[in-house]
Structure formats: C-alpha cells, structure tokens
Motif scaffolding. Structure first.
Motif, PDB file in Angstrom:
ATOM      1  N   LEU A 246      77.159  -9.110 -46.869  1.00  0.00           N
ATOM      2  CA  LEU A 246      77.146  -9.033 -48.330  1.00  0.00           C
ATOM      3  C   LEU A 246      76.898  -7.594 -48.758  1.00  0.00           C
ATOM      4  N   ASP A 247      77.811  -7.043 -49.541  1.00  0.00           N
ATOM      5  CA  ASP A 247      77.685  -5.669 -50.015  1.00  0.00           C
ATOM      6  C   ASP A 247      77.113  -5.686 -51.427  1.00  0.00           C
ATOM      7  N   GLU A 248      75.868  -5.261 -51.577  1.00  0.00           N
ATOM      8  CA  GLU A 248      75.179  -5.208 -52.870  1.00  0.00           C
ATOM      9  C   GLU A 248      75.355  -6.516 -53.652  1.00  0.00           C
TER      10      GLU A 248
ATOM     11  N   MET B 210      72.764  -8.216 -45.214  1.00  0.00           N
ATOM     12  CA  MET B 210      72.853  -7.872 -46.637  1.00  0.00           C
ATOM     13  C   MET B 210      72.651  -6.378 -46.820  1.00  0.00           C
ATOM     14  N   VAL B 211      73.704  -5.698 -47.253  1.00  0.00           N
ATOM     15  CA  VAL B 211      73.643  -4.266 -47.525  1.00  0.00           C
ATOM     16  C   VAL B 211      73.239  -4.096 -48.982  1.00  0.00           C
ATOM     17  N   THR B 212      72.103  -3.450 -49.223  1.00  0.00           N
ATOM     18  CA  THR B 212      71.618  -3.407 -50.601  1.00  0.00           C
ATOM     19  C   THR B 212      70.695  -2.223 -50.851  1.00  0.00           C
ATOM     20  N   HIS B 213      70.687  -1.786 -52.136  1.00  0.00           N
ATOM     21  CA  HIS B 213      69.672  -0.860 -52.624  1.00  0.00           C
ATOM     22  C   HIS B 213      68.589  -1.608 -53.404  1.00  0.00           C
ATOM     23  N   ASP B 214      68.792  -2.910 -53.598  1.00  0.00           N
ATOM     24  CA  ASP B 214      67.886  -3.734 -54.384  1.00  0.00           C
ATOM     25  C   ASP B 214      66.758  -4.214 -53.471  1.00  0.00           C
ATOM     26  N   LEU B 215      65.680  -3.438 -53.418  1.00  0.00           N
ATOM     27  CA  LEU B 215      64.618  -3.717 -52.459  1.00  0.00           C
ATOM     28  C   LEU B 215      63.882  -5.025 -52.749  1.00  0.00           C
TER      29      LEU B 215
ATOM     30  N   THR C  36      80.160   2.753 -42.996  1.00  0.00           N
ATOM     31  CA  THR C  36      80.815   3.016 -41.712  1.00  0.00           C
ATOM     32  C   THR C  36      80.412   1.975 -40.679  1.00  0.00           C
ATOM     33  N   LEU C  37      79.134   1.626 -40.664  1.00  0.00           N
ATOM     34  CA  LEU C  37      78.659   0.603 -39.732  1.00  0.00           C
ATOM     35  C   LEU C  37      79.330  -0.739 -40.012  1.00  0.00           C
ATOM     36  N   VAL C  38      79.356  -1.146 -41.282  1.00  0.00           N
ATOM     37  CA  VAL C  38      79.940  -2.439 -41.638  1.00  0.00           C
ATOM     38  C   VAL C  38      81.419  -2.495 -41.268  1.00  0.00           C
ATOM     39  N   LEU C  39      82.140  -1.403 -41.458  1.00  0.00           N
ATOM     40  CA  LEU C  39      83.577  -1.400 -41.170  1.00  0.00           C
ATOM     41  C   LEU C  39      83.876  -1.494 -39.675  1.00  0.00           C
TER      42      LEU C  39
ATOM     43  N   GLU D 113      90.369 -13.222 -34.307  1.00  0.00           N
ATOM     44  CA  GLU D 113      89.193 -14.076 -34.236  1.00  0.00           C
ATOM     45  C   GLU D 113      87.958 -13.372 -34.795  1.00  0.00           C
ATOM     46  N   ILE D 114      87.829 -12.074 -34.543  1.00  0.00           N
ATOM     47  CA  ILE D 114      86.701 -11.317 -35.080  1.00  0.00           C
ATOM     48  C   ILE D 114      86.715 -11.368 -36.604  1.00  0.00           C
ATOM     49  N   ARG D 115      87.890 -11.227 -37.205  1.00  0.00           N
ATOM     50  CA  ARG D 115      87.962 -11.220 -38.664  1.00  0.00           C
ATOM     51  C   ARG D 115      87.726 -12.595 -39.265  1.00  0.00           C
ATOM     52  N   ARG D 116      87.872 -13.632 -38.459  1.00  0.00           N
ATOM     53  CA  ARG D 116      87.425 -14.958 -38.907  1.00  0.00           C
ATOM     54  C   ARG D 116      85.905 -15.057 -38.802  1.00  0.00           C
ATOM     55  N   ARG D 117      85.355 -14.491 -37.733  1.00  0.00           N
ATOM     56  CA  ARG D 117      83.913 -14.598 -37.489  1.00  0.00           C
ATOM     57  C   ARG D 117      83.074 -13.739 -38.425  1.00  0.00           C
ATOM     58  N   VAL D 118      83.629 -12.638 -38.907  1.00  0.00           N
ATOM     59  CA  VAL D 118      82.888 -11.718 -39.774  1.00  0.00           C
ATOM     60  C   VAL D 118      83.449 -11.828 -41.185  1.00  0.00           C
ATOM     61  N   GLY D 119      82.687 -12.426 -42.083  1.00  0.00           N
ATOM     62  CA  GLY D 119      83.115 -12.558 -43.469  1.00  0.00           C
ATOM     63  C   GLY D 119      82.405 -11.538 -44.325  1.00  0.00           C
ATOM     64  N   ILE D 120      83.165 -10.682 -44.996  1.00  0.00           N
ATOM     65  CA  ILE D 120      82.586  -9.634 -45.830  1.00  0.00           C
ATOM     66  C   ILE D 120      82.818  -9.987 -47.297  1.00  0.00           C
ATOM     67  N   VAL D 121      81.732 -10.042 -48.069  1.00  0.00           N
ATOM     68  CA  VAL D 121      81.803 -10.281 -49.509  1.00  0.00           C
ATOM     69  C   VAL D 121      81.599  -8.930 -50.190  1.00  0.00           C
ATOM     70  N   PHE D 122      82.637  -8.476 -50.888  1.00  0.00           N
ATOM     71  CA  PHE D 122      82.612  -7.147 -51.491  1.00  0.00           C
ATOM     72  C   PHE D 122      81.674  -7.097 -52.686  1.00  0.00           C
TER      73      PHE D 122
END
Length: 257
Positions: A166-168, A194-199, A50-53, A80-89
């Motif tokens: 980066l999502d996981e 970096m959104v991750t469960h990989d500590l 939810t935060l990332v979206l 412009e925001i969607r250019r500035r924020v790049g999300i890698v699924f």
C-alpha cells in the motif's frame, strides 16, 4: 517432516543504481513473515519506491535477491510474481480505468484467463471483502475518494496476493474513510507492507516498522518503540503530529478470526 513455510518476502543484499549513476539502494536485507503488517518509513529520496518496484520485477538487474513466498523475482517467474504482489497506488485513479467497478475488479483475473461463473464469484467476493458489492455497476469516477481506494484494494485482493503493498493508503482520506480503511486492512488475512509518511496510521495498523534511510535499513523493530525514538525520527526527517504520544495509543487490536 514438513518443510517450513517460506516468508512472504525475503530480500538479501539488494543494491541498485539507476542508469544515471544514482545509487538508490546499498545492500538491503529484509524478511517479512506470513500475515505480518509492516510499515516502511523514511523521507523522500530514501529508496522506498525503488525497493517496492523490485518486489514485482519492474526494476531489476542490480545486486542481491528478492523472493516472494519463496519464489525468486526473476524473468521466468514474473507472471506469477505479479499475481503474488498486489500494489495499491497512492491515487486510485491511476488504478481504475474501466467503465464500472465490477469491470475494474474483473480485469486482472480475466486477463489471467478466468471466465464465466468463476470470474463473477471472484469479483463478488472481492467487492464484498471491501464493502463495495452494492456499487458493482457504478462508474468508479462517481464514487467518493475513499470508496475508490477500497475498490482499488479489491482489484488487488481478487488476485489472491501473497503480499499487499500500500502506497500512502491514508492520503486524502476524510476521518471516516480513514477509519473504514483501517478496519478493512486489519481484517485481511494477507501480508501487508505499508509505505507511508503517516506515522500515527503506521502505529495504528502495523506492529512492526522499518525505517529506510539513504538506501539502507536504518531501523527495524516494534513500531511503537521506533516512533518513541526522537533521535531516530529527527535523523530521518520523520515527524509525529504535534502533541501525538506513541505511548498513549492503545495496543493494536488482534486480527479478527
């Protein structure tokens, strides 16, 4: 006197409830400075997605504000925001859909009106950055999973983002691909969330970590210190691999010049 450079991300009082009434965020405050690498940690259901979206305006309408590089995330700025924020699924196959690697990387800038030699230059530079220039003419589905993930990163870097999310990123990678991606991420001169469960991966790549729990920031500090806090990890269902000692890992290397 010149004004201070705004942070890459500034979130103030962000609260959000879904239409079914589920309250996912309860007043999140978070600032990430230019070129920081920050891990966003937390169990499933903590509010991370939810935060990332909210960062690129897919979700909105709740309380609080979000700004990327000083620009408010709101309707008139969304392109412009969607250019500035790049999300890698998490799954690169959700991101790669064109016949060739080069066409996938070209899609974003071409859609923004870039054409001809400038488009070719940007695509080549992005693929070189991720070590995939030799594969420009190959179909993405002929690549290994790790190679596809690096191409997915290139599709974002080609837009010169302010913030790379980066999502996981380490999920489903073999050890060599995991190391190659880590080397790549360390080399980038871009702010990373970096959104991750990989500590262990979070510790390897991100000097700072934020723990999100039940829609609020539960902890924010040096990653090594947070991962050494057994009580914090237990409270938020975060687990280190058996025998892994955060204090034993070598200090994070400096970003290459």
């Amino acid at each position: 006197m010149t004004s201070a450079v705004p942070p890459s991300l500034h979130i103030s009082g962000l609260a959000y409830a879904y239409p079914d009434g589920h309250q996912a965020l309860f007043g999140v405050d978070l600032t990430i400075g230019r070129d920081e690498r920050v891990a966003l940690l937390g169990p499933n259901g903590a509010g991370k997605t939810t935060l990332v979206l909210h960062l690129n305006g897919i979700l909105g309408g709740g309380a609080g504000t979000v700004a990327v590089g000083g620009l408010p995330v709101e309707g008139r700025h969304l392109a412009e925001i969607r250019r500035r924020v790049g999300i890698v699924f998490q799954d690169p196959d959700d991101q790669l859909f064109m016949p060739t690697v080069a066409e996938d990387v070209a899609f974003g800038p071409a859609n923004a009106g870039v054409r001809g030699p400038e488009l070719e230059r940007r695509v080549t530079a992005a693929l070189e950055r991720v070590g995939m220039a030799a594969h420009a003419d190959r179909p993405p589905h002929h690549l290994s999973f790790g190679q596809r993930r690096r191409v997915a990163v290139a599709t974002v870097l080609v837009m010169a983002p302010e913030l790379l999310v980066l999502d996981e990123p380490s999920s489903n990678l073999d050890p060599a691909s995991r190391r190659e991606l880590a080397d790549l991420l360390r080399s980038l001169d871009v702010t990373v969330l970096m959104v991750t469960h990989d500590l262990p991966y979070a510790l390897e790549l991100c000097p700072r970590a934020v723990v999100l729990g039940d829609g609020v920031i539960a902890a924010d500090g040096p990653t090594r210190e947070l991962l050494a806090d057994d009580g914090l990890l237990r409270a938020h269902r975060l687990e280190l691999p058996y025998g892994f000692d955060p204090a034993a890992l070598a200090p994070l290397p400096a970003r290459p010049d």
